[in-house]
Design an enzyme around this catalytic site. Sequence first.
Site, PDB file in Angstrom:
ATOM      1  CG  HIS A   1      -4.333  -2.177   8.426  1.00 29.77           C
ATOM      2  ND1 HIS A   1      -4.494  -3.129   7.425  1.00 29.77           N
ATOM      3  CD2 HIS A   1      -3.954  -2.855   9.534  1.00 29.77           C
ATOM      4  CE1 HIS A   1      -4.213  -4.335   7.924  1.00 29.77           C
ATOM      5  NE2 HIS A   1      -3.883  -4.193   9.203  1.00 29.77           N
TER       6      HIS A   1
ATOM      7  CG  ASP B   1      -4.870  -3.209   1.891  1.00 30.18           C
ATOM      8  OD1 ASP B   1      -4.927  -4.438   1.678  1.00 30.18           O
ATOM      9  OD2 ASP B   1      -3.974  -2.679   2.573  1.00 30.18           O
TER      10      ASP B   1
ATOM     11  CD  GLU C   1      -0.242  -4.363   1.344  1.00 34.21           C
ATOM     12  OE1 GLU C   1       0.272  -5.492   1.427  1.00 34.21           O
ATOM     13  OE2 GLU C   1       0.329  -3.337   1.775  1.00 34.21           O
TER      14      GLU C   1
ATOM     15  CG  HIS D   1      -2.309   0.635   0.826  1.00 36.66           C
ATOM     16  ND1 HIS D   1      -3.470   0.391   1.512  1.00 36.66           N
ATOM     17  CD2 HIS D   1      -2.654   1.516  -0.164  1.00 36.66           C
ATOM     18  CE1 HIS D   1      -4.461   1.091   0.981  1.00 36.66           C
ATOM     19  NE2 HIS D   1      -3.990   1.780  -0.036  1.00 36.66           N
TER      20      HIS D   1
ATOM     21  CG  ASP E   1      -2.625   1.983   5.323  1.00 35.79           C
ATOM     22  OD1 ASP E   1      -2.243   1.188   6.198  1.00 35.79           O
ATOM     23  OD2 ASP E   1      -3.060   1.603   4.223  1.00 35.79           O
TER      24      ASP E   1
ATOM     25  CG  HIS F   1       2.646  -1.855   4.390  1.00 33.05           C
ATOM     26  ND1 HIS F   1       2.079  -3.089   4.145  1.00 33.05           N
ATOM     27  CD2 HIS F   1       3.009  -1.885   5.693  1.00 33.05           C
ATOM     28  CE1 HIS F   1       2.089  -3.823   5.246  1.00 33.05           C
ATOM     29  NE2 HIS F   1       2.650  -3.116   6.206  1.00 33.05           N
TER      30      HIS F   1
ATOM     31  CG  ASP G   1      -5.470  -5.308   4.619  1.00 37.23           C
ATOM     32  OD1 ASP G   1      -6.358  -4.448   4.685  1.00 37.23           O
ATOM     33  OD2 ASP G   1      -4.281  -5.051   4.883  1.00 37.23           O
TER      34      ASP G   1
ATOM     35  CG  ASP H   1      -6.409  -0.556   4.307  1.00 32.99           C
ATOM     36  OD1 ASP H   1      -6.279  -1.626   4.928  1.00 32.99           O
ATOM     37  OD2 ASP H   1      -5.435   0.093   3.867  1.00 32.99           O
TER      38      ASP H   1
END
Length: 298
Positions: A123, A225, A270, A98, A125, A138, A227, A121
Site C-alpha cells: 500500500h 510492512d 504489521e 503501520h 499509506d 495505518h 504485507d 509495502d
Amino acid sequence: MKKLSIIGMPMDLGQMRRGVDMGPSAIRYAGINERLRVLFDEIEDLGDIAVGRPEVKIDPNSNLRNLELVAEKNSLLADEVDKIIESGSFPLVLGGDHSIAIGTLTGVSKHYKNLGVIWYDAHGDLNTAETSPSGNIHGMPLAASLGLGHEMLTQLGGFAPKVKPENIVIIGARALDEGEKDLIKEMGIKVFTMHEIDRLGMAAVIEETVNYLKDKTDGVHLSLDLDGLDPTDAPGVGTPVTGGISYRESHLAMEMLAESKIITSAEFVEVNPILDEKNKTAVAAVALMGSLFGEKLL
C-alpha cells in the site's frame, strides 16, 4: 562499534483487526536477539512502549479512528527513537500496525536534513481523512510524514514535514486508492509497483532505488510492512494483497541494501500472529532483518 537498539511498539489502534499488538512478541519469539547478536558488537532490547488496552474512539470532526491515542503513543515512540540515535545506536522498531511509522519518522527525521525513506509495502499509506475509505490511520503514515492530513499527526514533534516527496521510494505497491494515485502523480513520488518488479527484476529495482537516494539524502529509513510480501510467504498480516513480493526477492532486496550501507534506521510492521500460520510471518521478518544487517550465506 556497531550497536543496535530494539524497541517494540505493540499498537493496533491504527486499524480494526486485533492481534497486531502482539507483533513485537511474535518477532522476539522468532529469535530476533539470537539472530542479530552475531552481527552487532552490542544489542539492547528496550522492551515495549506502553500502549495499554484503550477503548476505540472515532474523532467526531475528522472521522479518524483513535486519533488522539495514535498521536499520543507515537509521540512516546518518537522520543525513544530520538534517544536511541542520540546514543549512537541503530534504531530498529517492531510493530504494531503501520501508523507507528508516524512516531518513528518523527524521531528519526530530527537527526537528518534530507532523510530518505524506502516504503516496502503493498500500500502507499498516502491517505488523509478526506481520501481514506476507512478512517484507519495505518493507511496514512506516509501522508502524515509529508505534512498532509490532520495536524495532530502531521505536527508530531512540533515540525513538518518529516520527509520530502523526492526522497521517498515505494517498493511493492499493488493496492492504491484513487486519492493516493493522484497524490503520487502530483508530488512525483517514485514508485516501483509489482509491474516494475516483475519487469525489471528486484536487483534492478534496488540498484535504481539506491542510486536515486544515495547522493541527495544524509540517511535512509526503511519502513517494511510484511504485507509487501506475498501472503503465501507472509500470511499473518491485517491487509494481505495477493501477487506480492516473494520471500527470495525480499532477501535479495535486504542483502543489496546491506551492501549499499545507506540504511540508518528501520522498522518492521504489521505482523499479526493471530492471522498467522505457526509464526511464519514473524520468522520471515527476523530472517529479512538478518539479511538487512549483513548476514551472508557464505
